[in-house]
Design an enzyme around this catalytic site. Structure first.
Site, PDB file in Angstrom:
ATOM      1  N   GLU A 192     -23.423 -13.030   3.470  1.00 22.40           N
ATOM      2  CA  GLU A 192     -23.913 -14.287   4.176  1.00 22.40           C
ATOM      3  C   GLU A 192     -25.481 -13.845   4.680  1.00 22.40           C
ATOM      4  OE1 GLU A 192     -21.976 -12.236   5.549  1.00 22.40           O
ATOM      5  OE2 GLU A 192     -22.269 -12.092   7.539  1.00 22.40           O
TER       6      GLU A 192
ATOM      7  N   HIS B  95     -22.120  -7.711   3.953  1.00 25.57           N
ATOM      8  CA  HIS B  95     -22.365  -9.159   4.560  1.00 25.57           C
ATOM      9  C   HIS B  95     -23.178 -10.046   3.574  1.00 25.57           C
ATOM     10  CE1 HIS B  95     -21.153  -8.657   8.657  1.00 25.57           C
ATOM     11  NE2 HIS B  95     -21.257  -7.559   8.626  1.00 25.57           N
TER      12      HIS B  95
ATOM     13  N   CYS C  23     -16.440  -8.792   6.478  1.00 29.03           N
ATOM     14  CA  CYS C  23     -16.623  -7.954   7.808  1.00 29.03           C
ATOM     15  C   CYS C  23     -15.246  -7.975   8.503  1.00 29.03           C
ATOM     16  CB  CYS C  23     -17.698  -8.355   8.606  1.00 29.03           C
ATOM     17  SG  CYS C  23     -18.227  -7.268   9.740  1.00 29.03           S
TER      18      CYS C  23
END
Ligand code: MN
Length: 234
Positions: free
Chosen positions: A213, A211, A108
């Site tokens: 994560e 993303h 990001c």
């Protein structure tokens, strides 16, 4: 066997005067076999050089907008909060990482920072500068894919995932605008935004706009990205 140590840049909460971490950055690295450590926000060049030597790989996380000054622009009203402290450590640390050719993964803000630091520019605000019907700033839950990216043929990402398209989550209001010299595009969204890049002259310098994560538990492709990064650091 020792696990590769992955230094992760902290998130900064200026209002609370605190550093913090989204657990998924550390868990994603740990699940891939790495030992994650959160980095301090030091501006001391000697300390940053030492940190660059201590870690086997580096993850640059999401967070505040990159300061437009970094890519030579005046700030638009729609540009969000910036973090000069993060801009500073990440600028110095990236330079050490690249000169030592250590593995790097940007997520990001990480892709935006990489592009700006290498001489590219950013959209300061997508709704203002590149309006689109595609959802790039999704609501929770953040592990749900909301748009598609086309993976560039023959890119390292294509070799890793063996796919032509990918469904990704999306939580950003800025994006790569002019690509920095030396960077190579690995994925593009349906509305033409650069969503993944790499630096082909380096062993493993990758960055993605989505993303992993938030989605590594549910999305095997996100796990593969963490695994390729940690493997490069091993
Ligand atoms: Mn997106």
């Amino acid at each position: 066997m020792k696990k590769p140590v992955i230094g992760i840049t902290p998130l900064v909460d200026a209002a609370r005067e605190s550093l913090w971490m989204v657990p998924g950055y550390m868990e994603g690295v740990a699940c891939a076999g790495g030992l994650p450590v959160m980095l301090p926000l030091t501006k001391d060049p000697d300390e940053i050089r030492q940190i660059a030597g201590l870690c086997d790989g580096f993850l640059f996380t999401g967070g505040q907008d990159v300061s437009p000054a970094l890519y030579g622009e005046d700030r638009l009203p729609q540009c969000g909060e910036t973090s000069p402290a993060r801009d500073e450590i990440e600028r110095l640390l990236l330079s050490e990482i690249l000169s030592a050719d250590k593995p790097f993964l940007g997520i990001c803000r990480g892709i935006q920072f990489l592009n700006a630091a290498l001489g590219g520019t950013l959209y300061q605000d997508l709704p203002a500068q590149s309006p689109s019907d595609i959802e790039h700033h999704q609501k929770p839950p953040y592990d749900v894919p909301v748009h598609t990216v086309r993976i560039e043929k023959n890119s390292p990402l294509s070799e890793l995932l063996r796919a032509e398209t990918l469904k990704v989550n999306s939580y950003h209001h800025q994006a790569v605008r002019a690509l920095a010299p030396g960077l190579s595009v690995m994925a593009v969204s349906e509305d033409g935004l650069v969503e993944a890049v790499c630096l082909p002259e380096k062993k493993f310098v990758w960055a993605v706009q989505w993303h992993p994560e938030f989605a590594y538990k549910t999305d095997p492709n996100c796990r593969k990205i963490f695994e390729a990064f940690v493997a490069a650091a091993s």
